[in-house]
Every structure is written in C-alpha cells, then in structure tokens.
Design a protein around this motif. Sequence first.
Motif, short mmCIF file in Angstrom:
data_model
loop_
_atom_site.label_atom_id
_atom_site.label_comp_id
_atom_site.label_asym_id
_atom_site.label_seq_id
_atom_site.Cartn_x
_atom_site.Cartn_y
_atom_site.Cartn_z
N GLY A 84 -67.51 4.08 -45.33
CA GLY A 84 -66.28 4.64 -44.77
C GLY A 84 -65.07 4.47 -45.67
N GLU A 85 -65.25 4.65 -46.97
CA GLU A 85 -64.11 4.45 -47.89
C GLU A 85 -62.96 5.40 -47.56
OE1 GLU A 85 -62.95 4.79 -52.61
OE2 GLU A 85 -64.15 6.27 -51.57
N GLU A 86 -63.26 6.59 -47.09
CA GLU A 86 -62.21 7.57 -46.83
C GLU A 86 -62.14 7.91 -45.34
OE1 GLU A 86 -63.81 10.10 -49.76
OE2 GLU A 86 -62.15 9.76 -51.13
N TRP A 87 -62.23 6.87 -44.54
CA TRP A 87 -62.22 7.06 -43.10
C TRP A 87 -61.48 5.89 -42.45
CZ3 TRP A 87 -62.73 10.36 -39.34
CH2 TRP A 87 -62.98 9.92 -38.03
N GLY A 88 -60.69 6.17 -41.44
CA GLY A 88 -59.96 5.10 -40.78
C GLY A 88 -59.68 5.42 -39.33
N VAL A 89 -59.48 4.38 -38.53
CA VAL A 89 -59.26 4.59 -37.10
C VAL A 89 -58.15 3.71 -36.54
CG1 VAL A 89 -61.64 5.26 -36.65
CG2 VAL A 89 -61.04 2.86 -36.52
N GLU A 90 -57.62 2.79 -37.32
CA GLU A 90 -56.69 1.80 -36.78
C GLU A 90 -55.23 2.23 -36.86
OE1 GLU A 90 -57.67 -0.77 -35.21
OE2 GLU A 90 -59.77 -0.90 -35.75
N ASP A 91 -54.95 3.35 -37.55
CA ASP A 91 -53.59 3.85 -37.69
C ASP A 91 -52.68 2.83 -38.38
OD1 ASP A 91 -51.62 5.78 -37.53
OD2 ASP A 91 -50.88 5.06 -35.60
N THR A 92 -53.20 2.19 -39.42
CA THR A 92 -52.39 1.32 -40.26
C THR A 92 -52.45 1.84 -41.68
OG1 THR A 92 -54.21 -0.20 -40.74
CG2 THR A 92 -52.87 -0.69 -38.82
N TYR A 93 -51.57 1.33 -42.52
CA TYR A 93 -51.38 1.91 -43.84
C TYR A 93 -52.63 1.86 -44.71
CZ TYR A 93 -49.28 2.80 -48.40
OH TYR A 93 -48.98 3.29 -49.63
N TYR A 94 -53.44 0.82 -44.53
CA TYR A 94 -54.57 0.68 -45.45
C TYR A 94 -55.92 0.68 -44.75
CZ TYR A 94 -54.23 -4.34 -44.26
OH TYR A 94 -54.18 -5.56 -43.61
N ASP A 95 -55.96 1.04 -43.47
CA ASP A 95 -57.23 0.93 -42.76
C ASP A 95 -58.17 2.09 -43.06
OD1 ASP A 95 -57.68 2.80 -40.02
OD2 ASP A 95 -55.68 2.82 -40.87
N TRP A 96 -57.70 3.13 -43.74
CA TRP A 96 -58.60 4.27 -43.97
C TRP A 96 -59.78 3.87 -44.83
CZ3 TRP A 96 -58.84 5.92 -49.11
CH2 TRP A 96 -57.77 5.55 -49.92
#
Length: 273
Positions: A84-96
């Motif tokens: 999941g290097e280019e995926w995020g769910v936490e809506d923080t600056y670096y969680d993607w």
Amino acid sequence: GPVRGTMILDVEMAYDVDGYNTIGYIRGRTWPDQAILFNAHHDAWFRGAIDDTSGVAMILAIAKAVITSGYEPERTLVFMTSTGEEWGVEDTYYDWLIGSYYRITRDHPEWQSEAVALLNVEGSGFAGDPMEVNVNQEYRSFLMRMLGRLHGLTPYGFQVFETYSWNELWTYAAAGVPGFTFSSSGDTYSNTIYHTDKDTIEAIDFGYLRQTTEFVTRVFVELDRMALLPFDFGRRVANVEDRLDYGTMASLLGRAASAITAVQDAMAELRAA
C-alpha cells in the motif's frame, strides 16, 4: 512539438481487501534492543520489476548474505516489505504510505525509540541513472563520507536529497526514526517506463543492481559496528535555522510578539545542546 494524449484505464477498484506486510529478524549480539531496519515495498502499478521488485530482491539478498556468510550483527536486523505504498485511509499528511505508516505507528511503535536507522530501498538497477539517496540531516555527513569511500559503486554518479514525502522513509522520519532511501533509477527511468507496463525484468542492469546492493550493505555494516552512532545534530540545528523566517513571523505576529522571542530562545538552547 507538444503532443497531447488521453489514456483511459478500464479498472475496478476494490476497497474491502486485506494487504499484508512481511517481516523477518536476525538478532543482534551486543545491542539486541537496537534495530537496523531494512524496507522495500512489494506493491506495483502495472508491472514493477524496478519499482520495486528490485528493492525487495536487494533486501532479501542482504539477509541471505548475512546468514550464509556467518556475519553476526551487533544490532538486531529487521528485514521488511510493505504494501500500500500509494494508498492511505487515515487522512493525515503521511499516511498514504499505509503499509509503513501502519507498521511504525500501530504494529511497532517501540521502534520510534529503539530503531537506529531505516535503510529503505526504492527502484534500482537502471543503467545510466545516478544513485539517489534521501537522507535525514543527522545522517548526511556520514552518508557523504560513505559516498566518498565507495565511489566505485556509483558508476553513474550520485545525488543526495533531504527526506521528502514520496517514499517510505518519510513515515519513519515523521515518527522519529532517521535513515536513508536508496535508489539507482532516476529521471531517465521516471520519464520513460516508470509506472508503465514497460517496467519489466529486461530493464534491469544486474551489474548495477549488484553495486547498489553492495553500497547499502556496506552502509549497514558500518552502522552496525559503531558503538557511537554518527549522528550530526549540528546539521539539524543549521537546517532548522535556515528555515526560520523571523521577518515573516514579525509581519504576521508583530515585531514585539513574545512567540518570536520564545522561538529565538528555543533555538539558542537547541544550538547549545
């Protein structure tokens, strides 16, 4: 002249699937509670021979070399791949960078104080492109010494950058773990086959990949054997001072603002420390 094109991807996104990180350990004999972390990501767009199967292969090769050579590390070595290097769910600056984000914030928050370095490996082995290294300020002086000593392993030169939020070192640095991202694929690769179906095994120069692997290995061995780690905190202080704009602060807060004096006093204390 300029050419404009349109690409339509006929894909279906699935949001309710599980992703998995992997991990393995080689325990240190002298400082087992201190960890040197190795990481590469194992997800890919289209095909991913260079980005980032090459990085996964590198850290597996290093782990295998440690075992087969009989090398006994002083610090615990942790070999990881993340998803999941280019995926995020936490809506923080670096969680993607969700795999790495989850690991350092949820699975192993203890590394925020126990890990002495992260050696993250991005796409490598593209002949003609220089080796690129992202590094925290604290390790930059050490890195420059290693680049000078091992220049024979960088046949196309090298480029050094401050850590930035386009690779998984960022998530660890934000959590307090310093380190490096190594890559030997640069602008030529990025402008031609990056994130396309052309990123196949034929694109890899295995001689160059071997040189990058050896460079990363020599960096880890140097760090592993050091009783006193080569942190250059003076560089961090200088880096912060270069980015403090007291004029802008005064225009926003007023020249007599106590907050400005507090920042100046804090910087003086940090510099002295």
